[in-house]
Design a protein around this motif. Structure first.
Motif, PDB file in Angstrom:
ATOM      1  N   GLN A  59      43.089  50.513  34.042  1.00 19.32           N
ATOM      2  CA  GLN A  59      41.798  50.684  33.027  1.00 19.32           C
ATOM      3  C   GLN A  59      41.606  52.574  32.099  1.00 19.32           C
ATOM      4  OE1 GLN A  59      39.146  48.698  35.922  1.00 19.32           O
ATOM      5  NE2 GLN A  59      38.776  47.386  34.525  1.00 19.32           N
TER       6      GLN A  59
ATOM      7  N   ALA B  67      45.739  40.630  31.735  1.00 15.58           N
ATOM      8  CA  ALA B  67      44.661  40.042  33.400  1.00 15.58           C
ATOM      9  C   ALA B  67      45.326  41.467  33.717  1.00 15.58           C
ATOM     10  CB  ALA B  67      45.381  39.429  33.892  1.00 15.58           C
TER      11      ALA B  67
ATOM     12  N   ALA C 157      43.706  44.401  32.394  1.00 16.78           N
ATOM     13  CA  ALA C 157      42.125  44.443  32.741  1.00 16.78           C
ATOM     14  C   ALA C 157      41.859  44.660  34.300  1.00 16.78           C
ATOM     15  CB  ALA C 157      41.577  43.423  32.742  1.00 16.78           C
TER      16      ALA C 157
ATOM     17  N   GLN D  27      43.210  43.346  36.276  1.00 19.20           N
ATOM     18  CA  GLN D  27      43.222  41.919  37.668  1.00 19.20           C
ATOM     19  C   GLN D  27      43.684  41.868  38.343  1.00 19.20           C
ATOM     20  OE1 GLN D  27      41.943  38.637  35.835  1.00 19.20           O
ATOM     21  NE2 GLN D  27      39.896  39.531  35.179  1.00 19.20           N
TER      22      GLN D  27
ATOM     23  N   ASN E 130      46.751  40.286  41.267  1.00 17.68           N
ATOM     24  CA  ASN E 130      47.911  38.916  41.006  1.00 17.68           C
ATOM     25  C   ASN E 130      47.071  37.861  42.163  1.00 17.68           C
ATOM     26  OD1 ASN E 130      49.838  40.061  40.275  1.00 17.68           O
ATOM     27  ND2 ASN E 130      51.590  40.220  41.350  1.00 17.68           N
TER      28      ASN E 130
ATOM     29  N   ILE F 197      43.328  37.329  42.039  1.00 22.31           N
ATOM     30  CA  ILE F 197      41.981  37.427  41.395  1.00 22.31           C
ATOM     31  C   ILE F 197      42.909  36.243  39.003  1.00 22.31           C
ATOM     32  CG2 ILE F 197      40.399  38.249  39.811  1.00 22.31           C
ATOM     33  CD1 ILE F 197      40.019  37.797  42.837  1.00 22.31           C
ATOM     34  N   ILE F 198      44.149  36.938  38.977  1.00 24.30           N
ATOM     35  CA  ILE F 198      44.591  36.139  38.084  1.00 24.30           C
ATOM     36  C   ILE F 198      44.755  34.539  38.317  1.00 24.30           C
ATOM     37  CG2 ILE F 198      46.983  36.545  36.769  1.00 24.30           C
ATOM     38  CD1 ILE F 198      46.519  39.543  36.977  1.00 24.30           C
TER      39      ILE F 198
ATOM     40  N   ASP G 117      42.433  32.795  38.976  1.00 22.85           N
ATOM     41  CA  ASP G 117      41.549  32.580  37.358  1.00 22.85           C
ATOM     42  C   ASP G 117      42.237  31.262  36.683  1.00 22.85           C
ATOM     43  OD1 ASP G 117      38.826  33.716  37.932  1.00 22.85           O
ATOM     44  OD2 ASP G 117      40.206  35.867  36.963  1.00 22.85           O
TER      45      ASP G 117
END
Length: 208
Positions: A89, A152, A155, A157, A159, A161-162, A165
């Motif tokens: 980020q 993602a 952002a 994130q 793996n 969490i991706i 989602d």
């Protein structure tokens, strides 16, 4: 031009400055280092063309403020930001703030030299426009799912969490990630992030 080989190192760590000076001098660059952002900005408007290696984490004034001031003092001087490994980020913010590239610490000598050569050859404005156009074409070649995974990752994130989602397995995320990087022709996540950010800058320019 002889002065096109100048590299200005801005870092508060004396060990890093010495290490970079030795490496750059050995590679044929003319390295000049600055221990504080204030020292660098005090002469920035009179510096010969070259490029800047800028550390983000410095006391009193961080790299983002240095970037903002440099864009006013010497906007044609390209900046490569040095950032902590995995700090995706932050890398995104630096590109949007005007840096032409970023390199993750700890970095390899070859990767550093390649980034500097690219910055010197393309410059801050002309090269950025060309890089944005090339990145837009590459990002456009991705499948919808590959682009979702990349967005993602940009952002920040992981793996897991991706996968949650998107409603897919972690293994499937890894497959899409691998294919995405192959399609973009990159080996490191930071390089893919750079392309994504450059492509997003094209979209912002059109919106503006």
């Amino acid at each position: 031009m002889a002065d096109a080989r100048f590299v200005y190192v801005v870092d508060d760590d004396p060990a890093i400055r010495r290490s970079l000076e030795r490496l750059l001098d050995a590679a044929g660059f003319r390295a000049t280092s600055f221990a504080t952002p204030a020292a660098f900005l005090g002469v920035a408007d009179n510096l010969a063309m070259g490029c800047v290696m800028l550390d983000l984490r410095m006391p009193k004034m961080d790299g983002f403020e240095v970037l903002a001031r440099l864009l006013q003092l010497n906007p044609d001087l390209p900046v490569i930001v040095m950032t902590a490994q995995g700090d995706v980020q932050t890398a995104v913010r630096t590109m949007k703030a005007g840096a032409v590239d970023f390199i993750e610490k700890p970095y390899g000598d070859d990767a550093l030299i390649a980034a500097i050569e690219s910055a010197l050859n393309t410059g801050a404005t002309k090269g950025r426009a060309g890089d944005i156009a090339a990145a837009t074409l590459l990002i456009g070649s991705l499948s919808p799912r590959e682009r979702e995974v990349l967005e993602a990752l940009v952002a920040g994130q992981p793996n897991k969490i991706i996968a949650f989602d998107l409603g897919i397995s972690v293994r499937t995320v890894e497959v899409h990630r691998s294919r995405m990087m192959d399609r973009l022709g990159v080996r490191q996540l930071g390089q893919a992030v750079r392309l994504s950010v450059l492509a997003s800058l094209a979209s912002l320019a059109k919106a503006g």
